[in-house]
Design a protein around this motif. Structure first.
Motif, PDB file in Angstrom:
ATOM      1  N   MET A   1      19.738  35.447  41.198  1.00 51.85           N
ATOM      2  CA  MET A   1      21.116  35.214  41.594  1.00 51.85           C
ATOM      3  C   MET A   1      21.153  34.677  43.021  1.00 51.85           C
ATOM      4  O   MET A   1      20.527  35.222  43.909  1.00 51.85           O
ATOM      5  CB  MET A   1      21.908  36.518  41.488  1.00 51.85           C
ATOM      6  CG  MET A   1      23.407  36.355  41.719  1.00 51.85           C
ATOM      7  SD  MET A   1      24.236  35.432  40.409  1.00 51.85           S
ATOM      8  CE  MET A   1      24.125  36.587  39.043  1.00 51.85           C
ATOM      9  N   SER A   2      21.899  33.585  43.241  1.00 48.73           N
ATOM     10  CA  SER A   2      21.998  32.991  44.571  1.00 48.73           C
ATOM     11  C   SER A   2      23.114  33.682  45.350  1.00 48.73           C
ATOM     12  O   SER A   2      23.793  34.581  44.862  1.00 48.73           O
ATOM     13  CB  SER A   2      22.296  31.493  44.439  1.00 48.73           C
ATOM     14  OG  SER A   2      23.648  31.283  44.066  1.00 48.73           O
ATOM     15  N   ASP A   3      23.316  33.223  46.598  1.00 48.79           N
ATOM     16  CA  ASP A   3      24.398  33.787  47.404  1.00 48.79           C
ATOM     17  C   ASP A   3      25.689  32.995  47.228  1.00 48.79           C
ATOM     18  O   ASP A   3      26.629  33.150  48.001  1.00 48.79           O
ATOM     19  CB  ASP A   3      23.999  33.841  48.872  1.00 48.79           C
ATOM     20  CG  ASP A   3      23.611  32.475  49.422  1.00 48.79           C
ATOM     21  OD1 ASP A   3      23.671  31.475  48.664  1.00 48.79           O
ATOM     22  OD2 ASP A   3      23.231  32.400  50.606  1.00 48.79           O
ATOM     23  N   TYR A   4      25.724  32.142  46.221  1.00 48.64           N
ATOM     24  CA  TYR A   4      26.933  31.376  45.907  1.00 48.64           C
ATOM     25  C   TYR A   4      27.964  32.300  45.259  1.00 48.64           C
ATOM     26  O   TYR A   4      27.693  32.970  44.275  1.00 48.64           O
ATOM     27  CB  TYR A   4      26.584  30.228  44.949  1.00 48.64           C
ATOM     28  CG  TYR A   4      27.731  29.295  44.609  1.00 48.64           C
ATOM     29  CD1 TYR A   4      28.805  29.719  43.822  1.00 48.64           C
ATOM     30  CD2 TYR A   4      27.729  27.980  45.051  1.00 48.64           C
ATOM     31  CE1 TYR A   4      29.837  28.861  43.507  1.00 48.64           C
ATOM     32  CE2 TYR A   4      28.771  27.113  44.733  1.00 48.64           C
ATOM     33  CZ  TYR A   4      29.824  27.556  43.969  1.00 48.64           C
ATOM     34  OH  TYR A   4      30.854  26.701  43.645  1.00 48.64           O
ATOM     35  N   HIS A   5      29.179  32.322  45.830  1.00 46.82           N
ATOM     36  CA  HIS A   5      30.307  33.062  45.255  1.00 46.82           C
ATOM     37  C   HIS A   5      31.501  32.110  45.154  1.00 46.82           C
ATOM     38  O   HIS A   5      32.048  31.700  46.177  1.00 46.82           O
ATOM     39  CB  HIS A   5      30.680  34.271  46.118  1.00 46.82           C
ATOM     40  CG  HIS A   5      29.773  35.438  45.949  1.00 46.82           C
ATOM     41  ND1 HIS A   5      28.464  35.433  46.389  1.00 46.82           N
ATOM     42  CD2 HIS A   5      29.968  36.650  45.371  1.00 46.82           C
ATOM     43  CE1 HIS A   5      27.903  36.586  46.092  1.00 46.82           C
ATOM     44  NE2 HIS A   5      28.782  37.348  45.483  1.00 46.82           N
ATOM     45  N   GLY A   6      31.844  31.750  43.929  1.00 47.67           N
ATOM     46  CA  GLY A   6      32.993  30.881  43.699  1.00 47.67           C
ATOM     47  C   GLY A   6      34.124  31.656  43.062  1.00 47.67           C
ATOM     48  O   GLY A   6      34.010  32.835  42.752  1.00 47.67           O
ATOM     49  N   ARG A   7      35.243  30.963  42.861  1.00 46.11           N
ATOM     50  CA  ARG A   7      36.394  31.636  42.247  1.00 46.11           C
ATOM     51  C   ARG A   7      37.360  30.610  41.666  1.00 46.11           C
ATOM     52  O   ARG A   7      37.418  29.444  42.082  1.00 46.11           O
ATOM     53  CB  ARG A   7      37.107  32.532  43.247  1.00 46.11           C
ATOM     54  CG  ARG A   7      37.437  31.919  44.619  1.00 46.11           C
ATOM     55  CD  ARG A   7      38.618  31.010  44.617  1.00 46.11           C
ATOM     56  NE  ARG A   7      39.176  30.753  45.937  1.00 46.11           N
ATOM     57  CZ  ARG A   7      40.159  29.882  46.173  1.00 46.11           C
ATOM     58  NH1 ARG A   7      40.647  29.147  45.192  1.00 46.11           N
ATOM     59  NH2 ARG A   7      40.634  29.703  47.389  1.00 46.11           N
ATOM     60  N   PHE A   8      38.120  31.061  40.690  1.00 52.41           N
ATOM     61  CA  PHE A   8      39.270  30.322  40.186  1.00 52.41           C
ATOM     62  C   PHE A   8      40.461  31.228  40.412  1.00 52.41           C
ATOM     63  O   PHE A   8      40.414  32.413  40.091  1.00 52.41           O
ATOM     64  CB  PHE A   8      39.094  29.986  38.708  1.00 52.41           C
ATOM     65  CG  PHE A   8      40.251  29.227  38.108  1.00 52.41           C
ATOM     66  CD1 PHE A   8      40.682  28.036  38.671  1.00 52.41           C
ATOM     67  CD2 PHE A   8      40.906  29.700  36.970  1.00 52.41           C
ATOM     68  CE1 PHE A   8      41.748  27.329  38.128  1.00 52.41           C
ATOM     69  CE2 PHE A   8      41.960  28.997  36.411  1.00 52.41           C
ATOM     70  CZ  PHE A   8      42.391  27.812  36.984  1.00 52.41           C
ATOM     71  N   ALA A   9      41.541  30.675  40.987  1.00 49.25           N
ATOM     72  CA  ALA A   9      42.648  31.529  41.432  1.00 49.25           C
ATOM     73  C   ALA A   9      43.989  30.924  41.026  1.00 49.25           C
ATOM     74  O   ALA A   9      44.732  30.405  41.867  1.00 49.25           O
ATOM     75  CB  ALA A   9      42.570  31.723  42.947  1.00 49.25           C
ATOM     76  N   PRO A  10      44.337  31.003  39.743  1.00 49.24           N
ATOM     77  CA  PRO A  10      45.603  30.416  39.290  1.00 49.24           C
ATOM     78  C   PRO A  10      46.803  31.287  39.623  1.00 49.24           C
ATOM     79  O   PRO A  10      46.702  32.515  39.709  1.00 49.24           O
ATOM     80  CB  PRO A  10      45.406  30.334  37.770  1.00 49.24           C
ATOM     81  CG  PRO A  10      44.502  31.487  37.456  1.00 49.24           C
ATOM     82  CD  PRO A  10      43.558  31.574  38.626  1.00 49.24           C
ATOM     83  N   THR A  11      47.942  30.635  39.811  1.00 40.71           N
ATOM     84  CA  THR A  11      49.223  31.330  39.914  1.00 40.71           C
ATOM     85  C   THR A  11      49.806  31.444  38.509  1.00 40.71           C
ATOM     86  O   THR A  11      49.945  30.427  37.825  1.00 40.71           O
ATOM     87  CB  THR A  11      50.192  30.549  40.815  1.00 40.71           C
ATOM     88  OG1 THR A  11      49.652  30.477  42.131  1.00 40.71           O
ATOM     89  CG2 THR A  11      51.558  31.218  40.863  1.00 40.71           C
ATOM     90  N   PRO A  12      50.158  32.643  38.053  1.00 44.65           N
ATOM     91  CA  PRO A  12      50.646  32.793  36.680  1.00 44.65           C
ATOM     92  C   PRO A  12      52.130  32.456  36.540  1.00 44.65           C
ATOM     93  O   PRO A  12      52.941  33.257  36.071  1.00 44.65           O
ATOM     94  CB  PRO A  12      50.367  34.271  36.394  1.00 44.65           C
ATOM     95  CG  PRO A  12      50.518  34.936  37.712  1.00 44.65           C
ATOM     96  CD  PRO A  12      49.990  33.947  38.726  1.00 44.65           C
ATOM     97  N   SER A  13      52.477  31.233  36.941  1.00 44.87           N
ATOM     98  CA  SER A  13      53.850  30.755  36.791  1.00 44.87           C
ATOM     99  C   SER A  13      54.065  30.107  35.435  1.00 44.87           C
ATOM    100  O   SER A  13      55.159  29.643  35.125  1.00 44.87           O
ATOM    101  CB  SER A  13      54.188  29.769  37.913  1.00 44.87           C
ATOM    102  OG  SER A  13      53.247  28.717  37.966  1.00 44.87           O
ATOM    103  N   GLY A  14      53.010  30.061  34.645  1.00 48.01           N
ATOM    104  CA  GLY A  14      53.052  29.467  33.315  1.00 48.01           C
ATOM    105  C   GLY A  14      51.630  29.303  32.819  1.00 48.01           C
ATOM    106  O   GLY A  14      50.669  29.620  33.536  1.00 48.01           O
TER     107      GLY A  14
END
Length: 297
Positions: A1-14
């Motif tokens: 496992m690398s030190d890469y930390h990503g994310r997806f962060a949607p707003t639940p407006s739909g």
């Protein structure tokens, strides 16, 4: 496992749409190709914009497209204390100030003129809290992984709101606090958020947070010339496998990854295995906008 930390962060407006899929897929592939972690954060910091059930729909859509996240989902509605603590840290050196002004009062100005910087103009009115963009890191310079060197003076963008008059937290503060506490090393998102980065880098600097790397993606434009968005009633992503497969392939095409044509009918897991193995940022075209195929919009 690398030190890469990503994310997806949607707003639940739909529900998610094709433009959302392209952003989520790029973030997912970038993390998986690096052998890193990919988090999911639901940015429901603005409850009036988040109808009941929208977040659950998003979770099902991501699952249908095989975009499985690591660890538990983070919900911004649980993060009030962390945002409040960050705001207090900004108040102490005078980097955050209360503001009673309404947008109607400064509508003739390009940006908010900073009228309350030296004291609240209307003490009897509710106040928002703004960032003193003229006192922080200036200019803000960073190397975008696709668009190259970027340089902005946040003071030319104005004093962004950190906490609204209705006491809801604003996006800029919440996203910076959450990225730091989750150890996010890489942010992959749409080009429409590129000019938010200067405020976020300024906040990161003021709060002593690490600065993630940024990759901003070309926006997907519909037939009407508008960005695909929930506000523009973009078509919601399907959850049925037979409809998911061609759309996943189309998203890979939109990301310039040149997937084999035959892959369009392959199972989701097979498409993602191919995409992770072949993911290359160098293939992406550095253009701000890209038209969607009519079938995807």
């Amino acid at each position: 496992m690398s030190d890469y930390h990503g994310r997806f962060a949607p707003t639940p407006s739909g529900p998610l749409h094709f433009g959302s899929l392209v952003a989520a897929l790029a973030s997912f592939l970038d993390a998986r190709r690096a052998g890193g972690v990919w988090r999911l954060r639901i940015e429901d910091v603005d409850p009036p914009r988040c109808p009941a059930g929208a977040a659950d729909t998003i979770l099902r859509q991501l699952d249908a497209f095989g975009l499985h996240w690591d660890g538990p989902v983070t919900w911004q509605h649980d993060r009030h204390e962390a945002y409040a603590a960050a705001l207090e840290r900004l108040k102490a050196p005078g980097l955050a100030y209360p503001c009673s002004c309404s947008r109607r009062q400064w509508r003739d100005h390009r940006i908010y003129p900073g009228w309350c910087r030296d004291g609240v103009c209307d003490p009897g009115k509710p106040v928002a809290w703004r960032l003193r963009s003229d006192l922080g890191l200036r200019p803000v310079v960073w190397q975008d992984r696709l668009f190259g060197e970027q340089s902005f003076d946040p003071a030319e963008l104005g004093d962004v709101v950190l906490r609204r008059k209705d006491n809801f937290w604003a996006y800029q503060l919440a996203v910076v606090v959450d990225d730091a506490e989750q150890g996010i090393s890489d942010v992959v998102r749409g080009f429409d958020l590129l000019d938010n980065t200067p405020w976020q880098r300024q906040l990161q600097h003021a709060l002593g947070y690490p600065e993630p790397r940024y990759l901003h993606l070309p926006l997907i434009i519909g037939e009407d010339g508008q960005k695909l968005s929930k506000q523009n009633l973009a078509t919601a992503l399907p959850e049925q496998d037979e409809a998911v497969r061609p759309l996943l392939h189309a998203a890979l095409v939109a990301l310039d990854q040149a997937p084999p044509r035959a892959l369009a009918t392959a199972p989701v897991a097979e498409q993602l295995r191919w995409a992770i193995d072949h993911w290359e940022i160098a293939r992406l075209s550095a253009e701000a906008h890209r038209e969607a195929d009519a079938a995807t919009s």
